[in-house]
Design a protein around this motif. Structure first.
Motif, mmCIF file in Angstrom:
data_model
loop_
_atom_site.group_PDB
_atom_site.id
_atom_site.type_symbol
_atom_site.label_atom_id
_atom_site.label_comp_id
_atom_site.label_asym_id
_atom_site.label_seq_id
_atom_site.Cartn_x
_atom_site.Cartn_y
_atom_site.Cartn_z
ATOM 1 N N GLU A 86 -0.922 -3.154 -18.217
ATOM 2 C CA GLU A 86 -0.380 -2.010 -17.410
ATOM 3 C C GLU A 86 -0.931 -2.386 -15.890
ATOM 4 O OE1 GLU A 86 -1.885 2.435 -17.186
ATOM 5 O OE2 GLU A 86 -0.673 2.062 -19.029
ATOM 6 N N ARG A 87 -2.429 -2.550 -15.635
ATOM 7 C CA ARG A 87 -2.631 -2.645 -14.252
ATOM 8 C C ARG A 87 -1.994 -3.845 -13.763
ATOM 9 N NH1 ARG A 87 -8.958 -3.322 -12.723
ATOM 10 N NH2 ARG A 87 -8.331 -5.525 -13.325
ATOM 11 N N GLU A 88 -1.934 -4.912 -14.328
ATOM 12 C CA GLU A 88 -1.322 -6.265 -13.677
ATOM 13 C C GLU A 88 0.091 -5.988 -13.507
ATOM 14 O OE1 GLU A 88 -4.630 -9.259 -15.366
ATOM 15 O OE2 GLU A 88 -2.445 -9.590 -15.995
ATOM 16 N N CYS A 89 0.741 -5.432 -14.448
ATOM 17 C CA CYS A 89 2.139 -5.000 -14.343
ATOM 18 C C CYS A 89 2.474 -4.346 -12.955
ATOM 19 C CB CYS A 89 2.609 -4.187 -15.500
ATOM 20 S SG CYS A 89 4.438 -3.641 -15.535
ATOM 21 N N PHE A 90 1.632 -3.137 -12.905
ATOM 22 C CA PHE A 90 2.130 -2.531 -11.619
ATOM 23 C C PHE A 90 1.657 -3.033 -10.247
ATOM 24 C CE2 PHE A 90 3.308 0.714 -14.567
ATOM 25 C CZ PHE A 90 2.158 1.614 -14.940
ATOM 26 N N ASP A 91 0.463 -3.892 -10.415
ATOM 27 C CA ASP A 91 0.123 -4.460 -9.190
ATOM 28 C C ASP A 91 1.120 -5.455 -8.895
ATOM 29 O OD1 ASP A 91 -2.148 -5.216 -7.276
ATOM 30 O OD2 ASP A 91 -1.681 -7.245 -8.264
ATOM 31 N N SER A 92 1.446 -6.559 -9.970
ATOM 32 C CA SER A 92 2.328 -7.417 -9.370
ATOM 33 C C SER A 92 3.890 -6.970 -9.136
ATOM 34 C CB SER A 92 2.712 -8.334 -10.788
ATOM 35 O OG SER A 92 2.875 -7.774 -11.897
ATOM 36 N N GLY A 115 11.203 -10.954 -13.522
ATOM 37 C CA GLY A 115 10.908 -11.633 -14.597
ATOM 38 C C GLY A 115 9.839 -12.394 -14.861
ATOM 39 N N PRO A 116 9.864 -13.307 -14.088
ATOM 40 C CA PRO A 116 8.663 -14.479 -14.216
ATOM 41 C C PRO A 116 7.603 -14.082 -13.617
ATOM 42 C CG PRO A 116 10.305 -15.556 -12.792
ATOM 43 C CD PRO A 116 10.674 -14.253 -13.289
ATOM 44 N N GLN A 117 7.786 -13.318 -12.512
ATOM 45 C CA GLN A 117 6.367 -12.949 -11.615
ATOM 46 C C GLN A 117 5.567 -11.604 -12.187
ATOM 47 O OE1 GLN A 117 5.486 -15.133 -9.486
ATOM 48 N NE2 GLN A 117 7.123 -16.545 -9.831
ATOM 49 N N VAL A 118 6.144 -10.733 -12.739
ATOM 50 C CA VAL A 118 5.641 -9.530 -13.028
ATOM 51 C C VAL A 118 4.957 -9.662 -14.689
ATOM 52 C CG1 VAL A 118 5.859 -7.056 -13.611
ATOM 53 C CG2 VAL A 118 7.202 -8.233 -11.785
ATOM 54 N N ASN A 119 3.855 -9.258 -14.666
ATOM 55 C CA ASN A 119 2.968 -9.428 -16.066
ATOM 56 C C ASN A 119 3.400 -8.243 -16.710
ATOM 57 O OD1 ASN A 119 1.434 -9.642 -18.034
ATOM 58 N ND2 ASN A 119 -0.406 -10.162 -16.914
ATOM 59 N N TRP A 120 4.204 -8.187 -17.727
ATOM 60 C CA TRP A 120 4.548 -7.071 -18.423
ATOM 61 C C TRP A 120 3.704 -6.708 -19.523
ATOM 62 C CZ3 TRP A 120 8.157 -4.328 -16.021
ATOM 63 C CH2 TRP A 120 9.238 -5.151 -15.191
ATOM 64 N N ASN A 121 2.705 -7.445 -19.806
ATOM 65 C CA ASN A 121 1.896 -7.054 -20.804
ATOM 66 C C ASN A 121 0.600 -6.419 -20.743
ATOM 67 O OD1 ASN A 121 3.588 -8.862 -22.610
ATOM 68 N ND2 ASN A 121 2.764 -10.572 -21.889
ATOM 69 N N GLN A 173 0.844 -1.209 0.053
ATOM 70 C CA GLN A 173 -0.101 -0.064 0.102
ATOM 71 C C GLN A 173 0.940 1.223 0.034
ATOM 72 O OE1 GLN A 173 -3.080 -0.023 3.074
ATOM 73 N NE2 GLN A 173 -3.679 -2.269 2.617
ATOM 74 N N LEU A 174 2.006 1.365 0.714
ATOM 75 C CA LEU A 174 2.905 2.485 0.336
ATOM 76 C C LEU A 174 3.426 2.711 -0.764
ATOM 77 C CD1 LEU A 174 4.941 2.008 4.022
ATOM 78 C CD2 LEU A 174 3.126 3.909 3.502
ATOM 79 N N GLY A 175 3.674 1.494 -1.445
ATOM 80 C CA GLY A 175 4.072 1.517 -2.721
ATOM 81 C C GLY A 175 2.912 2.215 -3.829
ATOM 82 N N LEU A 176 1.862 1.738 -3.485
ATOM 83 C CA LEU A 176 0.929 2.336 -4.385
ATOM 84 C C LEU A 176 0.406 3.786 -4.023
ATOM 85 C CD1 LEU A 176 -1.084 1.096 -6.387
ATOM 86 C CD2 LEU A 176 -2.950 0.453 -4.480
ATOM 87 N N ARG A 222 12.576 3.387 -14.043
ATOM 88 C CA ARG A 222 13.212 4.625 -13.056
ATOM 89 C C ARG A 222 12.166 5.570 -12.891
ATOM 90 N NH1 ARG A 222 18.494 6.101 -12.462
ATOM 91 N NH2 ARG A 222 19.127 4.582 -13.793
ATOM 92 N N GLU A 223 11.162 5.864 -14.094
ATOM 93 C CA GLU A 223 10.181 7.102 -13.902
ATOM 94 C C GLU A 223 9.215 6.632 -12.937
ATOM 95 O OE1 GLU A 223 7.117 9.136 -16.701
ATOM 96 O OE2 GLU A 223 8.225 7.897 -17.529
ATOM 97 N N TYR A 224 8.688 5.557 -12.913
ATOM 98 C CA TYR A 224 7.470 4.941 -11.969
ATOM 99 C C TYR A 224 7.735 4.407 -10.761
ATOM 100 C CZ TYR A 224 4.286 5.491 -16.234
ATOM 101 O OH TYR A 224 3.668 5.930 -17.019
ATOM 102 N N PHE A 225 9.116 3.785 -10.651
ATOM 103 C CA PHE A 225 9.358 2.976 -9.521
ATOM 104 C C PHE A 225 10.623 3.602 -8.725
ATOM 105 C CE2 PHE A 225 6.724 0.006 -11.716
ATOM 106 C CZ PHE A 225 5.674 0.179 -10.973
ATOM 107 N N SER A 226 11.511 4.393 -9.465
ATOM 108 C CA SER A 226 12.716 4.935 -9.162
ATOM 109 C C SER A 226 13.646 3.646 -8.711
ATOM 110 C CB SER A 226 12.707 5.530 -7.605
ATOM 111 O OG SER A 226 12.001 6.863 -7.796
#
Length: 751
Positions: A650-656, A642-648, A544-547, A604-608
């Motif tokens: 947008e919402r699932e990418c940020f959430d994962s 690499g395998p745990q983040v859904n890069w395809n 939640q702090l990341g969000l 870098r832009e979204y997550f530093s």
């Protein structure tokens, strides 16, 4: 029936011839007097580093220093011309004639340390002075420089190196099996080494120290250049530092004037007759006590022991501390070198000096006066338990002072209308012993803050001499973001809020950590006690702090930057499930590396999360300013992206991604440590090393545990109060009620 004594033959009465021992035997006997264990070898090497003017000292060990003991400094170094006789006995730069002993101000002076080590271990020295173009390496056996490799000359060899000296001791006591078998386990020897480094780091607070085991990235002891009080706080904990007093003692001026008048003439002085000594003491007050006395004594910067001085200072606490408890004392005495005999013990553990009783008495008197001046033991207390109702006397038309639920005193100026109020009796099982709004259990043992209107009350003044120090925390603001995916995720957090559980976390009082391995803690809310999984709670908190800070993270800079591909390779090599993949391990590493590098701008832009084109990680997102994640987890974090983040999507990418970042931030051991191995290590430490029940670290692992517990209590749980919106999923197994005061009373009423 008595037996007759065996007759002695004439051959046995003949005197045995006196022979001269072999040089190798002489040297090993001498080495046994100087080097008792790895800690004594380290002490000698530390003193050489400090004599060389080092401002940074790094110690690296393996198997408690028995397999490897390396110490690196940035001092003045050793000249190449001095290397051939460096490990000879009685070769020193500190003395030239016997009279120099009366003016010695350095640690080493006999020239026996390196010589002794070379006779019982494999000794390697790499040194470089500021004038040298390169460093020089020399290997010593039995005091002599040996050729490397065999067959070449015995001269020192040029090599790469920094200014200063690196001494490497390998296979200590390899040729003295009796001494080697008498040593304790490697963990206990390592604890002794940490104790030596800790004491020298306290006395030499202006020098940065680092001590670590081979193969570990996190040091077990690391101190920057600081003050003595800051070093005590870092090495012995906040519990000692907050109760620390200090005093400086020197001879009375009247006595010095009398001695100056008795001098025979100008420019002449007798040993210690000018009163030239000064002592600085840092010691705990009456509020602190531990099971064993921690006594650090330095005389002319030399770590020594003195049972007489120790007993004299401990006597100051006789009427101050409870029986069976002891204080923390650090004492440094500077004396005229002409009054000190430093050559009375082979390991320089003891020294003798003139007027020892008089100086000790002056120091003890000053400490006792400071203890008396600091006052008695203080406790914070609550005058009326939360939930109490005070009665008001209206018979004479005057208001009567009453106390509110927080324990503060208020006075009503006019009587309430109507008949006199009847005090409502509160049963014991419904009394709340602490107020979750502004009280913690630790605060019960701190002095009460100053209240207005108490200046004329002597008892109030006595209870408000020390004000509770409150930690200032930075407010974490929610970033402005117009991305639909991010706003949807934030709305999902609000919709999933469980009101009762969120209220429990907002009003709880932290009781303590139950088990660091299983991530269990206990909190109190009103009259109920809850067992919570702080690992699951902090993972949801960090998500939640990341969000909350999306697109506006603070940066945790890595200096120097860490290579991306080797870090991922470490995690892939440790992962067992990679055998099920169609790709080989190098292909998996390359694939993950390319994924992260190709998305470096977005990261870098979204997550530093800073990744350069060369594949170097130079920054990480900082979720909370008072907490730094365990960087041992960094390889696993990067690999899972690499395998745990859904890069395809947008919402699932940020959430994962934020879920993986939260998992990385959860406190605890590194990814390669299992529950069984950590538990076994704790059991072994409990059996072999005596720990202080008041929190003083007796080993490196206990220091890490104390630091982790402090962060959980003072950083993470307060952050949960402010920012965590608890979802219902945490109720299944992560928050469990274990006790209720009314229910316990019902049980005891049946007995």
């Amino acid at each position: 029936m008595s037996e007759e004594p065996t007759p002695v033959s004439e051959a046995q009465l003949e005197p045995r011839p006196i022979r001269r021992l072999q040089e190798s035997v002489i040297n090993r006997i001498a080495a046994g007097e100087i080097i008792h264990r790895p800690a004594s070898a380290l002490k000698e090497l530390l003193e050489n580093c400090l004599d060389a003017g080092a401002t940074s000292i790094r110690v690296t060990l393996k198997d408690g220093g028995m397999k490897l003991l390396q110490i690196q400094d940035n001092g003045c170094g050793i000249k190449k011309s001095d290397l051939p006789i460096l490990a000879h006995r009685f070769t020193t730069s500190k003395l030239s004639k016997f009279s120099d002993l009366s003016h010695i101000t350095t640690y080493g002076f006999r020239g026996e340390a390196l010589a002794s080590i070379s006779h019982i271990a494999n000794l390697t020295v790499v040194t470089k002075t500021k004038k040298d173009a390169c460093a020089w390496k020399a290997i010593y056996v039995d005091g002599e420089m040996v050729p490397t490799p065999k067959g070449s000359s015995a001269d020192s060899k040029p090599c790469a190196g920094n200014d200063g000296t690196t001494v490497t001791v390998e296979n200590l006591f390899y040729n003295v099996p009796a001494r080697l078998s008498a040593l304790r386990s490697s963990s206990e020897e390592y604890a002794r080494i940490l104790d030596v480094v800790t004491k020298y780091a306290i006395h030499n607070a202006g020098v940065s120290f680092l001590c670590k085991k081979v193969g570990t990235s996190t040091p077990d002891l690391s101190t920057p250049s600081s003050t003595t009080k800051q070093a005590v706080r870092l090495l012995y904990g906040q519990g000692v530092a907050k109760d620390l007093l200090s005093v400086e003692v020197s001879p009375p001026k009247a006595k010095k004037r009398k001695r100056d008048a008795d001098d025979s003439g100008p420019g002449t002085s007798k040993p210690n007759e000018d009163g030239s000594w000064i002592a600085q003491a840092h010691f705990t007050n009456a509020n602190y006590h531990s099971k064993k006395t921690v006594f650090l004594l330095f005389i002319n910067n030399r770590l020594v022991e003195s049972s007489r001085i120790k007993k004299a200072i401990e006597a100051c606490y006789t009427g101050v501390l409870p029986k069976g408890t002891s204080p923390f004392i650090y004492l440094s005495i500077q004396l005229d070198p002409t009054t000190v005999d430093v050559n009375v013990h082979p390991t320089k553990r003891e020294v003798h000096f003139l007027e020892e009783e008089e100086i000790t008495e002056s120091i003890a008197d000053a400490i006792q006066a400071k203890l008396a001046q600091s006052g008695e033991r203080t406790f914070e207390y609550q005058t009326l338990l939360t939930g109490g109702v005070a009665s008001a006397d209206t018979g004479k038309g005057k208001g009567k002072a009453h106390e509110n639920s927080a324990g503060s005193d208020t006075t009503s100026s006019t009587p309430p209308p109507g008949p006199p109020a009847v005090a409502k009796k509160i049963l014991s099982q419904h009394k709340v012993r602490t107020s979750g709004a502004d009280r913690t259990l630790d605060s019960m043992f701190l002095p009460t803050p100053t209240q207005s209107g108490d200046h004329d009350n002597p008892s109030a003044r006595r209870g408000t001499e020390v004000v509770k120090e409150r930690r200032k925390t930075r407010e974490i603001q929610q970033s402005t973001c117009y991305l639909t995916s991010v706003t949807t995720l934030r709305d999902n957090v609000k919709k999933g809020k469980h009101m009762e559980l969120t209220e429990i976390l907002q009003k709880h009082v932290f009781v303590g950590v139950v088990d660091l391995v299983r991530e269990l803690s206990v909190v109190q809310v009103s009259t109920k006690l809850y067992l919570v999984n702080h690992g699951a709670l902090t993972e949801e908190l960090f998500y939640q702090l990341g969000l909350r800070q999306f697109g506006n993270f603070a940066r945790l800079k890595l200096d120097p930057p860490a290579p991306l591909s080797p870090l991922i390779k470490l995690a892939v090599d440790a992962e067992k499930d990679t055998d099920l993949s169609k790709l080989t391990k190098p292909q998996i590493v390359d694939s993950i590396t390319q994924i992260l590098i190709s998305r470096k701008d977005m990261l870098r832009e979204y997550f530093s999360l800073g990744i350069t084109m060369e594949g170097m990680v130079d920054s990480l997102p900082l979720l909370i300013h008072d907490f730094t994640p365990n960087l041992d987890k960094l390889p696993l974090f990067l690999m899972r992206l690499g395998p745990q983040v859904n890069w395809n999507s947008e919402r699932e990418c940020f959430d994962s991604f934020l879920r993986e970042l939260a998992y990385f931030y959860v406190p605890g051991p590194g990814p390669l440590a299992t529950v069984s191995s950590v538990a076994a290590e704790h059991d072994e430490d409990d059996e072999r090393i005596e720990k202080d029940k008041d929190g003083l670290p007796a080993s490196a692992s206990s220091q890490q545990e104390a630091s982790e517990k402090w962060q959980i209590e003072h950083v993470l749980f307060p952050a949960m109060k402010r920012y965590l919106t608890a979802p219902k999923s945490l109720l299944t197994r992560d928050v469990v009620q274990i006790a209720s005061l009314p229910d316990l009373y019902r049980v005891f009423e049946r007995c």
